[in-house]
Design a protein around this motif. Structure first.
Motif, mmCIF file in Angstrom:
data_model
loop_
_atom_site.group_PDB
_atom_site.id
_atom_site.type_symbol
_atom_site.label_atom_id
_atom_site.label_comp_id
_atom_site.label_asym_id
_atom_site.label_seq_id
_atom_site.Cartn_x
_atom_site.Cartn_y
_atom_site.Cartn_z
ATOM 1 N N ASP A 313 0.815 -1.225 0.000
ATOM 2 C CA ASP A 313 0.000 0.000 0.000
ATOM 3 C C ASP A 313 0.849 1.277 0.000
ATOM 4 O OD1 ASP A 313 -2.292 1.513 -0.029
ATOM 5 O OD2 ASP A 313 -2.595 1.436 2.132
ATOM 6 N N PRO A 314 1.630 1.523 -1.067
ATOM 7 C CA PRO A 314 2.516 2.700 -1.070
ATOM 8 C C PRO A 314 1.824 4.017 -1.394
ATOM 9 C CG PRO A 314 2.776 1.473 -3.098
ATOM 10 C CD PRO A 314 1.842 0.657 -2.244
ATOM 11 N N ASN A 315 0.619 3.993 -1.962
ATOM 12 C CA ASN A 315 0.025 5.229 -2.476
ATOM 13 C C ASN A 315 -0.169 6.326 -1.432
ATOM 14 O OD1 ASN A 315 0.026 3.905 -4.873
ATOM 15 N ND2 ASN A 315 -2.141 4.183 -5.316
ATOM 16 N N PRO A 316 -0.729 6.028 -0.236
ATOM 17 C CA PRO A 316 -0.883 7.117 0.744
ATOM 18 C C PRO A 316 0.443 7.772 1.122
ATOM 19 C CG PRO A 316 -2.236 5.232 1.359
ATOM 20 C CD PRO A 316 -1.358 4.780 0.235
ATOM 21 N N GLY A 317 1.492 6.964 1.246
ATOM 22 C CA GLY A 317 2.804 7.516 1.575
ATOM 23 C C GLY A 317 3.368 8.360 0.456
ATOM 24 N N THR A 387 21.492 4.954 1.382
ATOM 25 C CA THR A 387 21.187 6.337 1.747
ATOM 26 C C THR A 387 21.731 7.332 0.734
ATOM 27 O OG1 THR A 387 23.158 6.378 3.151
ATOM 28 C CG2 THR A 387 21.070 5.810 4.200
ATOM 29 N N ASN A 388 22.620 6.867 -0.146
ATOM 30 C CA ASN A 388 23.145 7.722 -1.206
ATOM 31 C C ASN A 388 22.193 7.788 -2.391
ATOM 32 O OD1 ASN A 388 25.990 6.111 -0.209
ATOM 33 N ND2 ASN A 388 25.922 8.342 -0.105
ATOM 34 N N GLN A 389 21.276 6.835 -2.478
ATOM 35 C CA GLN A 389 20.383 6.763 -3.637
ATOM 36 C C GLN A 389 18.919 7.018 -3.273
ATOM 37 O OE1 GLN A 389 22.354 3.687 -6.698
ATOM 38 N NE2 GLN A 389 21.824 2.716 -4.778
ATOM 39 N N SER A 390 18.510 6.692 -2.064
ATOM 40 C CA SER A 390 17.131 6.918 -1.629
ATOM 41 C C SER A 390 17.068 8.182 -0.782
ATOM 42 C CB SER A 390 16.632 5.715 -0.819
ATOM 43 O OG SER A 390 16.456 4.583 -1.638
ATOM 44 N N GLU A 394 11.827 8.921 0.347
ATOM 45 C CA GLU A 394 11.745 7.520 -0.055
ATOM 46 C C GLU A 394 12.042 6.594 1.122
ATOM 47 O OE1 GLU A 394 12.565 5.840 -4.140
ATOM 48 O OE2 GLU A 394 14.477 5.436 -3.139
ATOM 49 N N GLN A 395 13.007 6.963 1.955
ATOM 50 C CA GLN A 395 13.295 6.140 3.128
ATOM 51 C C GLN A 395 12.089 6.106 4.066
ATOM 52 O OE1 GLN A 395 17.275 6.811 4.907
ATOM 53 N NE2 GLN A 395 17.800 7.938 3.048
#
Length: 543
Positions: A313-317, A387-390, A394-395
Motif C-alpha cells: 500500500d505505497p500510495n498514501p505515503g 542512503t546515497n540513492q534513496s 523515499e526512506q
C-alpha cells in the motif's frame, strides 16, 4: 539502412515549473547574464570513487562526466538520435555491421586526435574485465570487434543484431575518452579522465569538491547546445553536500548556484516563487521500484511475493511524503519511455488477499511478535537501503511499507547503509527486497534488468537482475526484441515482456526515477536528452 534514426521519447524533458518558459532555465534571477565566473554545483549523490564512467558506471559518474566526456551520438528534444562525435552512420541489412563516420579535426584536451583507433580503444576498454565496467560493459556486450577502416571511419562488427546500439552509444557510460589518458592506468585516469567536453578536470579534493575548468578549444557542441565555441563559464566547482537541507540553505544564501535531489517541500516552494527555478528531468529507462528476490526463500514462492505487494500500500505515503511532486507508476518503464506498459490492476492493495495467500503458502503460524512462521523460520525480508540513492522521503516511504507488511505477518528489516556497503550486501545475496535505481536509454533496460543472463555479475561484480527473475519465455521475448530493427515489432515484444514481468510479482513499481534540480543566479542550464544529466555549456551567471 542509412542513419537508422531510432524514434525515441525525450527521456529528460525539462520542465521549468518555476518559470514555465524554456528548456534552459532563467535561474530565478532577472539580472543580465555575464560571461566568465565560477558556478558552484552542490550534489547530494554519492561522491564517485572514480571519475571515469567506464569503471563501474553509476549515475554520480554520469552527472559529472557530462562536463568533460562526450558520446558518439546524442538526442534532440524529440528523442531522435543525432550526430555528436560521430557525424554519420550506416547499418547493414542484417544488423551486424555498423559504419560510423567521425567528425574530422577533433582532438581530446590532451591533444590526442579523436579517430577510429580511439573509438576502438574505448570499446575495448569497456569490455576489458580489468576495467571493472558494469553499465558500459553491458551496453556494448554485443560488439565483437571494432575495425579501423581509416582515421574517420570505425566499423562495428556485432556478434548478433542490437537494435539498441545507438541508444547505448548515446550514454555517458560509453562516452569517448583519450586513449593516452586510458593508457596512464586506472588510478591516474580515475582521477582525471581526458575527453572532448566543454570542461576538463583540474583538481579533485576527496570528500569536498572537484574543480572543472573551461576547455578553451571546445569544438563539439551536442544537440542541447545553443551556441558554438567554448562555454561561457570560467570554471565549475562541484561540491559534495550530502544533507538536503544544507544544500538548500547554500542555494538560498547564494553560496551555490545549482543543487540536485532537493526536498519535495523545496520543489513546491520553488514552483510557487520567483527566486529559484526548478528543472524536472526524470531519468530514462526503469522506474524506481522495489524488487523482490525470487532466487531464494521466501520470495521464491509467487504467492508470498504477491502477498507482499498486496499488503505494501505505497500510495498514501507517496501522496503525503512527496507533496504532489511524483506520480505513482504501475510499469517497469519510466513514463518517458514510449514502449512502457502499465497495469494498475495487478497492484491493488488487499490485506485480506495477502493473508489468504500467505496461509495458502504455508506461513500459518505466528510468533509472539506477530511474525508469520513456517518450519521454524520467520517470514523475514532483509531490505538494505542505500542512503546515497534513496532520498529522505523515499526512506520514510519504505518505513510505511514496512509497517503495512508487518500487519499481515512480514518482518521487514530496513538497513540504511552507504553505497559501498549496499553493493556488498547485494553481491553477497544478503537481501530479499531492494530498491536499485538503474538508468539507461530505452526499453532495452528490460533486458538488462530482467533477462536471466543478468543474474551473472559483470566484471565489476555488479549484477542488474536483483529480482533474480529466471524465465525462459521472458528471455526469448527480450532477445527477439533486442535483435529486431522493426520498431512496431519491437514495441509489441517489449509489451509482452513487461506484462510477464508485472505478473511475476517480482517488482513493486513506485514512480519515475526522480531527477530534480533547483537553480538560482544562473541562466542556460539544461539537461541532456540521453540520461538527463545537466550540461553547463550555455550557462551564464547573473550579472
Amino acid at each position: 539502412m542509412r542513419r537508422a534514426l531510432v524514434p525515441l521519447v525525450l527521456a529528460a524533458s525539462v520542465a521549468l515549473v518555476a518559470t514555465g518558459c524554456s528548456p534552459a532555465d532563467d535561474g530565478g534571477d532577472t539580472a543580465e547574464p555575464r560571461d566568465g565566473g565560477t558556478l558552484v554545483y552542490a550534489t547530494g549523490d554519492a561522491e564517485p570513487t572514480c571519475l571515469d564512467p567506464h569503471v563501474g558506471g553509476n549515475y554520480p559518474q554520469a552527472l559529472i562526466s557530462t562536463q568533460y566526456l562526450e558520446p558518439l551520438v546524442g538526442r534532440e528534444p524529440d528523442g531522435t538520435i543525432t550526430p555528436w562525435l560521430a557525424e554519420d552512420w550506416e547499418v547493414s541489412e542484417d544488423g551486424l555491421t555498423w559504419d560510423f563516420t567521425l567528425k574530422s579535426d577533433v582532438s581530446f584536451t590532451d591533444g590526442t586526435p579523436l579517430d577510429a583507433e580511439a573509438v576502438k580503444i574505448n570499446i575495448e576498454h569497456l569490455q576489458d574485465p580489468e576495467t571493472a565496467s558494469s553499465t558500459g560493459y553491458l551496453a556494448v556486450s554485443k560488439v565483437a570487434e571494432v575495425e579501423v577502416v581509416d582515421d574517420t571511419h570505425a566499423r562495428f562488427h556485432l556478434a548478433e543484431p542490437d537494435s539498441a546500439l545507438l541508444e547505448s552509444l548515446s550514454m555517458q557510460w560509453t562516452a569517448i575518452q583519450s586513449p593516452a589518458g586510458i593508457a596512464r592506468g586506472m588510478e591516474e585516469n580515475c582521477a582525471a579522465p581526458i575527453g572532448t567536453g566543454p570542461f576538463l578536470v583540474d583538481e579533485w579534493v576527496p570528500q569536498q569538491q572537484i574543480t572543472l575548468v573551461r576547455n578553451d578549444d571546445y569544438a563539439t557542441p551536442g544537440p542541447e547546445a545553443q551556441h558554438e565555441g567554448p562555454a561561457y563559464l570560467d570554471e565549475i566547482v562541484w561540491r559534495f553536500i550530502p544533507d538536503a537541507a544544507t544544500r538548500q540553505a547554500a542555494l538560498a544564501s547564494g553560496e551555490v548556484h545549482v543543487i540536485d535531489n532537493p526536498l519535495p517541500a523545496d520543489i513546491v516552494a520553488a514552483e510557487g516563487g520567483d527566486d529559484v527555478a526548478h528543472i524536472d528531468a526524470p531519468r530514462p529507462g526503469s522506474v524506481n521500484r522495489i524488487e523482490l528476490n525470487a532466487g531464494q526463500a521466501p520470495f521464491d514462492d509467487v504467492r508470498v511475493r504477491e502477498a507482499f505487494i498486496r499488503a505494501a500500500d505505497p500510495n498514501p505515503g507517496i501522496e503525503s511524503l512527496y507533496l504532489g511532486t511524483v506520480t505513482r507508476s504501475y510499469s517497469p518503464l519510466a513514463s518517458t519511455e514510449p514502449m512502457a506498459v502499465s497495469d494498475e490492476s495487478l497492484f491493488a492493495t488487499d490485506p485480506e488477499q495477502a493473508n489468504a495467500l500467505l496461509d495458502e503458502a504455508g506461513w500459518t503460524e505466528k510468533d509472539d511478535d506477530g511474525v508469520r512462521m513456517k518450519d521454524g523460520r520467520r517470514l523475514t525480508v532483509r531490505f538494505p537501503v542505500s542512503t546515497n540513492q534513496s532520498v529522505a522521503a523515499e526512506q520514510s516511504l519504505f518505513e510505511q511499507i514496512q509497517a503495512n507488511a508487518a500487519a499481515v505477518g512480514f518482518e521487514v528489516i530496513l538497513t540504511p547503509v552507504d553505497l559501498s556497503v549496499w553493493y556488498a550486501a547485494l553481491g553477497a545475496n544478503e537481501y530479499e527486497a531492494v530498491s536499485a535505481p538503474y538508468t539507461r536509454v530505452g526499453a532495452e533496460v528490460l533486458r538488462v534488468l530482467y533477462h536471466s543472463d543478468a543474474i551473472t555479475p559483470a566484471p565489476s561484480g555488479y549484477f542488474a537482475n536483483h529480482a533474480q527473475l529466471a524465465d525462459p519465455e521472458l528471455d526469448a521475448l527480450l532477445d527477439e526484441a533486442s535483435a529486431t530493427q522493426d520498431e512496431d515489432a519491437r514495441a509489441a515484444l517489449y509489451a509482452q515482456a513487461q506484462q510477464r514481468i508485472l505478473e511475476s510479482f517480482t517488482i513493486l513499481p513506485l514512480y519515475d526515477q526522480q531527477n530534480h534540480f533547483l537553480t538560482r543566479g544562473v541562466t542556460g542550464v539544461t539537461t541532456l536528452g540521453t540520461v538527463a544529466t545537466p550540461t553547463f555549456v550555455d550557462a551564464r551567471l547573473a550579472g
